[in-house]
Design a protein around this motif. Structure first.
Motif, PDB file in Angstrom:
ATOM      1  N   VAL A  28      51.702 107.319 -38.627  1.00 19.32           N
ATOM      2  CA  VAL A  28      50.861 108.456 -37.987  1.00 19.32           C
ATOM      3  C   VAL A  28      49.594 108.384 -38.576  1.00 19.32           C
ATOM      4  N   VAL A  29      48.754 108.409 -37.559  1.00 16.89           N
ATOM      5  CA  VAL A  29      47.136 108.327 -37.952  1.00 16.89           C
ATOM      6  C   VAL A  29      46.972 109.919 -37.558  1.00 16.89           C
ATOM      7  N   GLY A  30      46.596 110.894 -38.506  1.00 15.02           N
ATOM      8  CA  GLY A  30      46.503 112.231 -38.362  1.00 15.02           C
ATOM      9  C   GLY A  30      45.257 112.612 -37.470  1.00 15.02           C
ATOM     10  N   ALA A  31      45.299 113.873 -37.190  1.00 15.52           N
ATOM     11  CA  ALA A  31      44.369 114.437 -36.304  1.00 15.52           C
ATOM     12  C   ALA A  31      43.009 114.115 -36.737  1.00 15.52           C
ATOM     13  N   GLY A  32      41.921 113.715 -36.143  1.00 15.65           N
ATOM     14  CA  GLY A  32      40.889 113.571 -36.603  1.00 15.65           C
ATOM     15  C   GLY A  32      40.517 112.402 -37.507  1.00 15.65           C
ATOM     16  N   ALA A  33      41.597 111.555 -37.897  1.00 16.48           N
ATOM     17  CA  ALA A  33      41.381 110.580 -38.990  1.00 16.48           C
ATOM     18  C   ALA A  33      40.382 109.508 -38.595  1.00 16.48           C
ATOM     19  N   VAL A  34      40.031 108.543 -39.441  1.00 10.61           N
ATOM     20  CA  VAL A  34      39.271 107.541 -38.927  1.00 10.61           C
ATOM     21  C   VAL A  34      39.975 106.228 -39.966  1.00 10.61           C
ATOM     22  N   VAL A  68      48.856 108.807 -42.483  1.00  4.92           N
ATOM     23  CA  VAL A  68      47.292 108.750 -43.102  1.00  4.92           C
ATOM     24  C   VAL A  68      46.599 109.965 -42.507  1.00  4.92           C
ATOM     25  N   ALA A  69      45.613 110.360 -43.239  1.00  8.22           N
ATOM     26  CA  ALA A  69      44.927 111.548 -42.742  1.00  8.22           C
ATOM     27  C   ALA A  69      43.153 111.277 -43.461  1.00  8.22           C
ATOM     28  N   GLY A  70      42.176 111.675 -42.780  1.00  9.59           N
ATOM     29  CA  GLY A  70      41.038 112.035 -43.422  1.00  9.59           C
ATOM     30  C   GLY A  70      40.060 110.906 -42.585  1.00  9.59           C
ATOM     31  N   ASN A  71      38.878 111.151 -43.465  1.00  9.09           N
ATOM     32  CA  ASN A  71      37.766 110.263 -42.988  1.00  9.09           C
ATOM     33  C   ASN A  71      36.903 109.659 -44.522  1.00  9.09           C
ATOM     34  N   PRO A  72      37.496 108.420 -44.719  1.00  8.19           N
ATOM     35  CA  PRO A  72      38.319 107.488 -44.226  1.00  8.19           C
ATOM     36  C   PRO A  72      39.882 107.883 -44.458  1.00  8.19           C
ATOM     37  N   ALA A  73      40.659 107.234 -43.537  1.00  8.83           N
ATOM     38  CA  ALA A  73      42.179 107.432 -43.411  1.00  8.83           C
ATOM     39  C   ALA A  73      42.724 107.222 -44.955  1.00  8.83           C
ATOM     40  N   ARG A  74      43.564 108.099 -45.435  1.00 11.84           N
ATOM     41  CA  ARG A  74      44.054 107.809 -46.550  1.00 11.84           C
ATOM     42  C   ARG A  74      45.528 108.073 -46.714  1.00 11.84           C
ATOM     43  N   PHE A  75      46.199 107.540 -47.538  1.00 15.03           N
ATOM     44  CA  PHE A  75      47.802 107.668 -47.437  1.00 15.03           C
ATOM     45  C   PHE A  75      47.831 109.237 -47.839  1.00 15.03           C
ATOM     46  N   VAL A  76      48.988 109.871 -47.008  1.00 17.83           N
ATOM     47  CA  VAL A  76      49.503 111.225 -47.358  1.00 17.83           C
ATOM     48  C   VAL A  76      50.901 111.246 -47.988  1.00 17.83           C
ATOM     49  N   LYS A  77      51.595 110.597 -47.148  1.00 20.56           N
ATOM     50  CA  LYS A  77      53.196 110.562 -47.334  1.00 20.56           C
ATOM     51  C   LYS A  77      53.843 109.376 -46.428  1.00 20.56           C
ATOM     52  N   HIS A  78      54.897 109.161 -47.009  1.00 20.37           N
ATOM     53  CA  HIS A  78      55.772 108.207 -45.935  1.00 20.37           C
ATOM     54  C   HIS A  78      56.537 109.268 -45.024  1.00 20.37           C
ATOM     55  N   ARG A  79      56.677 108.529 -43.980  1.00 18.05           N
ATOM     56  CA  ARG A  79      57.088 109.417 -42.650  1.00 18.05           C
ATOM     57  C   ARG A  79      58.614 109.129 -42.834  1.00 18.05           C
ATOM     58  N   GLU A  80      59.277 110.084 -42.541  1.00 17.63           N
ATOM     59  CA  GLU A  80      60.730 110.232 -42.592  1.00 17.63           C
ATOM     60  C   GLU A  80      61.388 111.082 -41.486  1.00 17.63           C
ATOM     61  N   LEU A  81      62.052 110.209 -40.504  1.00 13.05           N
ATOM     62  CA  LEU A  81      62.569 111.009 -39.373  1.00 13.05           C
ATOM     63  C   LEU A  81      63.703 111.811 -39.494  1.00 13.05           C
ATOM     64  N   LYS A  82      63.811 112.900 -38.994  1.00  7.76           N
ATOM     65  CA  LYS A  82      64.898 113.678 -39.160  1.00  7.76           C
ATOM     66  C   LYS A  82      66.262 113.131 -38.592  1.00  7.76           C
ATOM     67  N   GLN A  83      67.326 113.274 -39.129  1.00  6.05           N
ATOM     68  CA  GLN A  83      68.651 112.736 -38.281  1.00  6.05           C
ATOM     69  C   GLN A  83      69.013 113.709 -37.196  1.00  6.05           C
ATOM     70  N   GLU A  84      69.333 113.196 -36.070  1.00  5.99           N
ATOM     71  CA  GLU A  84      69.903 114.100 -35.100  1.00  5.99           C
ATOM     72  C   GLU A  84      71.272 114.812 -35.586  1.00  5.99           C
ATOM     73  N   GLN A  85      71.279 115.875 -35.265  1.00  2.08           N
ATOM     74  CA  GLN A  85      72.560 116.746 -35.500  1.00  2.08           C
ATOM     75  C   GLN A  85      73.296 116.690 -34.327  1.00  2.08           C
ATOM     76  N   PRO A  86      74.667 116.209 -34.599  1.00  2.00           N
ATOM     77  CA  PRO A  86      75.694 116.521 -33.552  1.00  2.00           C
ATOM     78  C   PRO A  86      75.668 117.803 -32.638  1.00  2.00           C
ATOM     79  N   ARG A  87      75.840 117.795 -31.525  1.00  2.00           N
ATOM     80  CA  ARG A  87      76.081 119.032 -30.807  1.00  2.00           C
ATOM     81  C   ARG A  87      77.379 119.423 -30.663  1.00  2.00           C
TER      82      ARG A  87
END
Length: 164
Positions: free
Chosen positions: A128-134, A145-164
């Motif tokens: 993910v390249v955050g809003a307004g990042a370069v 990543v975010a900012g100018n210049p873009a810098r590491f913010v965190k690792h992206r982890e996707l939520k697991q889908e919950q069974p319905r």
């Protein structure tokens, strides 16, 4: 030159006519996967330098400045007003010759609103390249990543889908 004549039918098509815009881009040499959604206000400079994977999306007023080859992976999103720039000039040469350097947006990546991705940059899968990042350097897969210049913010982890 012919692409300039085709841009009004692209730009002024109803928003829901994604298939029409895919067709126009393919007519001008772009490689466009199925179910790609491109907003009619997106600006695409040189379609024959563009390769978009299936399920990808390009938002309103995004600028795809494809002087060099641009690859956008499957299910990747380029949000509104984002700018992908695949060209620059050789500032060490007084004549400032154009350098056509490609860039890559990996599968499942997201270039957020108003972000800039420069020539030669690879945005890794799921990043993910955050809003307004370069982003002027590569972005590792599954990072934010975010900012100018873009810098590491965190690792992206996707939520697991919950069974319905």
């Amino acid at each position: 030159m012919l692409w300039a004549l085709a841009t009004p039918p692209f730009r002024f098509s109803p928003r829901v006519l994604f298939g029409w815009r895919r067709f126009l881009l393919r007519c001008f040499g772009a490689q466009v996967g199925h179910a790609v959604h491109i907003d009619p206000t997106a600006r695409i400079e040189i379609p024959w330098n563009l390769d978009i994977g299936p399920g990808a999306a390009i938002g309103a007023h995004a600028w795809i400045y494809s002087l060099g080859p641009i690859q956008i992976g499957a299910r990747a999103t380029v949000s509104h007003r984002a700018h992908l720039c695949a060209g620059t000039h050789d500032y060490t040469d007084p004549a400032l010759p154009l350098r056509r350097i490609g860039l890559t947006i990996g599968a499942d990546a997201w270039v957020c609103s108003d972000a800039f991705v420069g020539p030669g940059v690879t945005v890794g899968e799921g990043a993910v390249v955050g809003a307004g990042a370069v982003a002027t350097r590569d972005v590792d897969p599954w990072t934010v990543v975010a900012g100018n210049p873009a810098r590491f913010v965190k690792h992206r982890e996707l939520k697991q889908e919950q069974p319905r």
